[in-house]
Scaffold this motif. Structure first.
Motif, PDB file in Angstrom:
ATOM      1  N   SER A  59       0.829  -1.206   0.000  1.00  7.91           N
ATOM      2  CA  SER A  59       0.000   0.000   0.000  1.00  7.91           C
ATOM      3  C   SER A  59       0.864   1.256   0.000  1.00  7.91           C
ATOM      4  O   SER A  59       1.938   1.283   0.622  1.00  7.91           O
ATOM      5  N   PHE A  60       0.403   2.259  -0.707  1.00  8.54           N
ATOM      6  CA  PHE A  60       1.001   3.600  -0.779  1.00  8.54           C
ATOM      7  C   PHE A  60       2.273   3.675  -1.634  1.00  8.54           C
ATOM      8  O   PHE A  60       2.756   4.767  -1.904  1.00  8.54           O
TER       9      PHE A  60
ATOM     10  N   ILE B 214       1.313   5.298  -4.844  1.00 10.42           N
ATOM     11  CA  ILE B 214       0.931   6.691  -4.594  1.00 10.42           C
ATOM     12  C   ILE B 214       2.182   7.556  -4.537  1.00 10.42           C
ATOM     13  O   ILE B 214       2.254   8.630  -5.142  1.00 10.42           O
TER      14      ILE B 214
ATOM     15  N   ASP C  33      -2.824   2.160  -6.893  1.00 10.73           N
ATOM     16  CA  ASP C  33      -2.214   1.710  -5.640  1.00 10.73           C
ATOM     17  C   ASP C  33      -3.097   0.677  -4.940  1.00 10.73           C
ATOM     18  O   ASP C  33      -4.336   0.721  -5.030  1.00 10.73           O
TER      19      ASP C  33
ATOM     20  N   PHE D  65      -3.822   0.361  -1.908  1.00  9.57           N
ATOM     21  CA  PHE D  65      -4.692   0.968  -0.899  1.00  9.57           C
ATOM     22  C   PHE D  65      -6.033   1.396  -1.492  1.00  9.57           C
ATOM     23  O   PHE D  65      -7.064   1.376  -0.816  1.00  9.57           O
TER      24      PHE D  65
END
Length: 229
Positions: A72-73, A76, A186, A188
């Protein structure tokens, strides 16, 4: 080396080369934008070393890309990094002469190429790995063959940018588009993106608008400051 004589090997090789031709268009734009402000003899070096190192990175990434994309991230952060690179490449066109004379110009261009390619290749290498079916010789050979293709594409893009400056703006917009796509992809945001398919295109469009809009604003401000000074 018996597998070299098999039809599957050559079919896989053609697949990998073709995938790289299709997926390397945006990479060629990044390389051209990063190298265009350098003197001609340094442009060739930046394109060669940037392309070669980028392909090497892809080989390394292929082993870990699937796992990285689950973090996750990560995308991003990578997407925001692409937006920043797009802004830098667009606004740098105001001081091309200074960049071309600076000692760090070549290394800065190669560094920009590597960072951008690292982020943009996370999704791409999964397609290449699927075509290789775990055959590392096939993978490395296919990616190595793609180097001259990327070099040719980047050289052609530089010539086109010199003749049609609007391509610089379109290229920066493309980097912003990919940056927005990367953010929306992403892990997330995966569930939300599946529920809202339009998010992919909205984020990509906003990324392109952000880079082009803010880039043009910074260019105009820099020009006003130069006139006032």
């Amino acid at each position: 080396m018996e597998f070299v004589n098999s039809a599957d090997f050559w079919i896989g090789l053609v697949k990998i080369v073709w995938i790289n031709i299709i997926l390397s268009g945006d990479n060629a734009v990044v390389i051209a934008l990063a190298a265009r402000s350098l003197p001609p003899h340094q442009q060739k070096k930046a394109i060669f070393w940037g392309s070669g190192a980028a392909v090497f990175l892809r080989i390394v990434l292929t082993v870990v890309a699937a796992k990285l994309l689950e973090l996750s991230f990560l995308q991003i952060v990578g997407g925001c990094l692409l937006l920043w690179i797009g802004l830098q490449l667009l606004t740098d066109s105001d001081d091309e002469g200074e960049q071309g004379k600076s000692g760090g110009g070549l290394m800065a261009a190669v560094r920009t190429i590597l960072i951008a390619d690292l982020v943009m290749s996370l999704d791409n290498v999964i397609a290449v790995a699927a075509a290789a079916h775990g055959n590392m010789v096939l993978l490395i050979l296919g990616l190595a063959i793609s180097i001259p293709l990327v070099i040719f594409g980047s050289t052609l893009m530089i010539k086109l940018m010199e003749r049609f400056p609007i391509i610089i703006l379109l290229g920066a917009g493309l980097i912003g588009w990919v940056g927005g796509e990367t953010i929306a992809s992403d892990a997330f945001l995966r569930d939300y993106a599946l529920a809202h398919p339009a998010l992919h295109y909205i984020a990509a469009g906003l990324g392109a608008l952000f880079v082009v809009g803010l880039g043009k604003f910074l260019q105009a401000r820099s020009q006003r400051a130069a006139v006032a000074g």
